[in-house]
Design a protein around this motif. Structure first.
Motif, PDB file in Angstrom:
ATOM      1  N   LEU A  31      21.597   0.508  18.624  1.00 20.71           N
ATOM      2  CA  LEU A  31      22.230   1.443  17.659  1.00 20.71           C
ATOM      3  C   LEU A  31      23.221   0.880  16.619  1.00 20.71           C
ATOM      4  O   LEU A  31      23.109  -0.293  16.578  1.00 20.71           O
ATOM      5  N   PHE A  32      23.151   1.851  15.727  1.00 22.65           N
ATOM      6  CA  PHE A  32      24.225   1.450  14.455  1.00 22.65           C
ATOM      7  C   PHE A  32      25.033   2.405  14.051  1.00 22.65           C
ATOM      8  O   PHE A  32      25.253   2.745  12.960  1.00 22.65           O
ATOM      9  N   CYS A  33      25.828   2.616  15.243  1.00 26.18           N
ATOM     10  CA  CYS A  33      26.802   3.759  14.853  1.00 26.18           C
ATOM     11  C   CYS A  33      27.776   3.523  13.850  1.00 26.18           C
ATOM     12  O   CYS A  33      28.585   2.285  13.951  1.00 26.18           O
ATOM     13  N   PRO A  34      28.022   4.307  12.676  1.00 25.56           N
ATOM     14  CA  PRO A  34      28.870   3.706  11.559  1.00 25.56           C
ATOM     15  C   PRO A  34      30.238   3.650  11.807  1.00 25.56           C
ATOM     16  O   PRO A  34      31.024   2.795  11.547  1.00 25.56           O
ATOM     17  N   TRP A  35      30.615   4.037  13.050  1.00 29.11           N
ATOM     18  CA  TRP A  35      32.200   4.306  13.532  1.00 29.11           C
ATOM     19  C   TRP A  35      32.380   3.098  14.516  1.00 29.11           C
ATOM     20  O   TRP A  35      33.466   2.905  15.133  1.00 29.11           O
ATOM     21  N   CYS A  36      31.377   2.295  14.834  1.00 30.55           N
ATOM     22  CA  CYS A  36      31.453   1.540  16.047  1.00 30.55           C
ATOM     23  C   CYS A  36      32.722   0.412  15.990  1.00 30.55           C
ATOM     24  O   CYS A  36      33.015  -0.133  14.872  1.00 30.55           O
ATOM     25  N   SER A  37      33.639   0.482  17.111  1.00 33.42           N
ATOM     26  CA  SER A  37      34.748  -0.592  17.056  1.00 33.42           C
ATOM     27  C   SER A  37      34.455  -1.900  17.637  1.00 33.42           C
ATOM     28  O   SER A  37      35.121  -2.434  17.796  1.00 33.42           O
ATOM     29  N   ASN A  38      33.167  -1.842  18.057  1.00 32.47           N
ATOM     30  CA  ASN A  38      32.672  -3.408  18.673  1.00 32.47           C
ATOM     31  C   ASN A  38      31.411  -3.601  17.952  1.00 32.47           C
ATOM     32  O   ASN A  38      30.335  -4.008  18.479  1.00 32.47           O
ATOM     33  N   PRO A  39      31.577  -3.726  16.534  1.00 31.87           N
ATOM     34  CA  PRO A  39      30.439  -4.052  15.797  1.00 31.87           C
ATOM     35  C   PRO A  39      29.591  -5.411  16.151  1.00 31.87           C
ATOM     36  O   PRO A  39      28.495  -5.726  16.193  1.00 31.87           O
ATOM     37  N   GLU A  40      30.388  -6.330  16.642  1.00 36.24           N
ATOM     38  CA  GLU A  40      29.814  -7.716  17.024  1.00 36.24           C
ATOM     39  C   GLU A  40      28.932  -7.552  18.150  1.00 36.24           C
ATOM     40  O   GLU A  40      28.256  -8.644  18.461  1.00 36.24           O
ATOM     41  N   SER A  41      28.868  -6.383  18.803  1.00 33.86           N
ATOM     42  CA  SER A  41      27.877  -6.351  19.872  1.00 33.86           C
ATOM     43  C   SER A  41      26.559  -5.722  19.567  1.00 33.86           C
ATOM     44  O   SER A  41      25.684  -5.759  20.095  1.00 33.86           O
ATOM     45  N   GLN A  42      26.352  -5.264  18.214  1.00 38.53           N
ATOM     46  CA  GLN A  42      25.188  -4.680  17.963  1.00 38.53           C
ATOM     47  C   GLN A  42      24.329  -5.600  17.562  1.00 38.53           C
ATOM     48  O   GLN A  42      24.572  -6.895  17.487  1.00 38.53           O
ATOM     49  N   VAL A 207      34.828  17.753  30.294  1.00 38.62           N
ATOM     50  CA  VAL A 207      34.295  16.824  29.341  1.00 38.62           C
ATOM     51  C   VAL A 207      35.478  16.271  28.986  1.00 38.62           C
ATOM     52  O   VAL A 207      36.731  16.567  28.853  1.00 38.62           O
ATOM     53  N   HIS A 208      35.364  14.867  28.420  1.00 38.38           N
ATOM     54  CA  HIS A 208      36.325  13.758  28.082  1.00 38.38           C
ATOM     55  C   HIS A 208      36.157  13.669  26.468  1.00 38.38           C
ATOM     56  O   HIS A 208      35.086  13.366  26.045  1.00 38.38           O
ATOM     57  N   LEU A 209      36.982  14.218  25.793  1.00 36.26           N
ATOM     58  CA  LEU A 209      37.083  14.035  24.278  1.00 36.26           C
ATOM     59  C   LEU A 209      37.601  12.827  23.903  1.00 36.26           C
ATOM     60  O   LEU A 209      38.905  12.356  23.915  1.00 36.26           O
ATOM     61  N   LEU A 210      37.030  12.006  22.799  1.00 37.49           N
ATOM     62  CA  LEU A 210      37.387  10.589  22.514  1.00 37.49           C
ATOM     63  C   LEU A 210      37.845  10.723  20.921  1.00 37.49           C
ATOM     64  O   LEU A 210      36.634  10.517  20.312  1.00 37.49           O
ATOM     65  N   PRO A 211      38.854  10.995  20.404  1.00 38.70           N
ATOM     66  CA  PRO A 211      39.085  10.999  19.211  1.00 38.70           C
ATOM     67  C   PRO A 211      39.009   9.686  18.441  1.00 38.70           C
ATOM     68  O   PRO A 211      39.188   8.574  18.735  1.00 38.70           O
ATOM     69  N   PHE A 212      38.415  10.005  17.199  1.00 35.60           N
ATOM     70  CA  PHE A 212      38.116   8.716  16.415  1.00 35.60           C
ATOM     71  C   PHE A 212      39.473   7.855  15.794  1.00 35.60           C
ATOM     72  O   PHE A 212      40.727   8.482  15.763  1.00 35.60           O
ATOM     73  N   ASP A 231      37.495   5.433   4.788  1.00 33.50           N
ATOM     74  CA  ASP A 231      37.967   6.391   4.214  1.00 33.50           C
ATOM     75  C   ASP A 231      38.180   7.682   5.248  1.00 33.50           C
ATOM     76  O   ASP A 231      38.842   8.872   4.905  1.00 33.50           O
ATOM     77  N   ALA A 232      37.481   7.646   6.352  1.00 30.41           N
ATOM     78  CA  ALA A 232      37.648   8.849   7.334  1.00 30.41           C
ATOM     79  C   ALA A 232      39.005   8.968   7.766  1.00 30.41           C
ATOM     80  O   ALA A 232      39.552   8.300   8.046  1.00 30.41           O
ATOM     81  N   GLN A 233      39.262  10.386   7.925  1.00 32.75           N
ATOM     82  CA  GLN A 233      40.576  10.633   8.286  1.00 32.75           C
ATOM     83  C   GLN A 233      40.688  10.890   9.892  1.00 32.75           C
ATOM     84  O   GLN A 233      39.642  11.497  10.697  1.00 32.75           O
ATOM     85  N   ILE A 234      41.762  10.591  10.521  1.00 29.55           N
ATOM     86  CA  ILE A 234      42.186  10.816  11.849  1.00 29.55           C
ATOM     87  C   ILE A 234      42.244  12.300  12.147  1.00 29.55           C
ATOM     88  O   ILE A 234      42.816  13.132  11.266  1.00 29.55           O
ATOM     89  N   LEU A 235      41.680  12.879  13.100  1.00 28.04           N
ATOM     90  CA  LEU A 235      41.947  14.276  13.432  1.00 28.04           C
ATOM     91  C   LEU A 235      43.402  14.420  13.657  1.00 28.04           C
ATOM     92  O   LEU A 235      44.299  13.888  14.382  1.00 28.04           O
ATOM     93  N   SER A 236      43.693  15.681  13.016  1.00 31.96           N
ATOM     94  CA  SER A 236      44.983  16.083  13.316  1.00 31.96           C
ATOM     95  C   SER A 236      45.391  16.900  14.433  1.00 31.96           C
ATOM     96  O   SER A 236      44.112  17.201  15.316  1.00 31.96           O
ATOM     97  N   ALA A 237      46.593  17.166  14.824  1.00 34.35           N
ATOM     98  CA  ALA A 237      46.694  17.648  16.377  1.00 34.35           C
ATOM     99  C   ALA A 237      46.110  18.867  16.299  1.00 34.35           C
ATOM    100  O   ALA A 237      45.721  19.328  17.318  1.00 34.35           O
ATOM    101  N   GLN A 238      46.313  19.807  15.188  1.00 34.44           N
ATOM    102  CA  GLN A 238      45.655  21.148  15.034  1.00 34.44           C
ATOM    103  C   GLN A 238      44.324  20.949  15.129  1.00 34.44           C
ATOM    104  O   GLN A 238      43.573  21.822  16.022  1.00 34.44           O
TER     105      GLN A 238
END
Length: 260
Positions: A31-42, A207-212, A231-238
């Motif tokens: 896969l090539f998820c653009p948000w991947c936090s382990n890109p070295e694994s791709q 379900v387990h929700l995993l915030p960006f 430039d993606a924004q972190i989800l707010s608490a609201q």
């Protein structure tokens, strides 16, 4: 002797399965998820080089089943006292399915609780053969439109759904459904409703929700790759509360745990 390509072994994790866990990160992911936090694994199962702090480093070490087992058994005391164990992650660990089959079998011989983090993006027979040696499967559901899923990350929704259904009906495996909350990719109401429809179909009540997050973004610099999510924004608490409420209204209990 079967060997696996490992790029990290992380100890004392509490977000990747029950109890205190050691996570074995395996190289390789289709896969090539653009948000991947382990890109070295791709990419393919082969070592990769990056430039970190002006120094070249090789990412990935070939290890035998015995070598990995010896390493993770150093934390056995923590598994026993916390009902924890070992989690296999990636990348997509199923890419190295022959190796993890042997590793899981060895861990179960030592009485170690085992878990797998997966996107389910492989032929069902690959995952099915691992079930006798797995206690938990942490399964990510991301984008539920097949064409959009293929375009965004390269996955096959039919495989994802079939593997998830198979895991949900296996009485020997605890299935943990997870949804990475990625702005502009997975968090639309339409996509979340499709996920909830599928969870309802599979009789999943939690379900387990995993915030960006932006952790791991520096790795793209090390690799010399463009990071499209800067430039993606972190989800707010609201915003997170609103997403939780959607699941609650459908009778699905949301747990915010860990980060995507």
């Amino acid at each position: 002797m079967t060997k696996g390509l490992i790029f990290n072994i992380q100890r004392y994790s509490v977000h990747d399965g029950s109890g205190i866990r050691t996570i074995v990160f395996l190289k390789g992911c289709p896969l090539f998820c653009p948000w991947c936090s382990n890109p070295e694994s791709q990419g393919p199962v082969q070592p990769i080089e990056w430039l970190k702090n002006g120094k070249k480093e090789i990412i990935g070490n070939w290890m035998s089943v015995d070598e990995v087992t010896e390493e993770v058994l150093k934390d056995e005391m923590f598994y026993r006292t916390s009902t924890g164990g070992v989690t296999l992650s990636g990348g997509e660990a199923l890419v190295q399915h022959d190796f993890i089959f042997e590793l899981l079998r060895e861990l179960k011989d030592h009485g170690i609780h085992t878990a797998l983090e997966t996107t389910g993006c492989t032929k069902p027979k690959v995952l099915e053969k691992l079930f006798p040696y797995l206690d938990q499967v942490l399964f990510d559901l991301k984008i539920m439109d097949n064409e959009q899923l293929k375009k965004t990350i390269g996955a096959n929704l039919n495989y994802v759904k079939e593997n998830f259904r198979m895991a949900s009906t296996n009485s020997n495996v605890e299935l943990i459904a997870r949804v990475p909350l990625i702005p502009d990719h997975t968090t639309s109401v339409e996509n979340l409703n499709q996920i909830m429809d599928f969870l309802y179909e599979c009789r999943i009540e939690t379900v387990h929700l995993l915030p960006f997050h932006q952790y791991g973004s520096n790795k793209y610099n090390y690799l010399g790759w463009k990071y499209s999510m800067e430039d993606a924004q972190i989800l707010s608490a609201q915003e997170l509360d609103e997403i939780k409420e959607l699941f609650i209204l459908r009778g699905i209990h949301p747990i915010v745990e860990g980060l995507a």
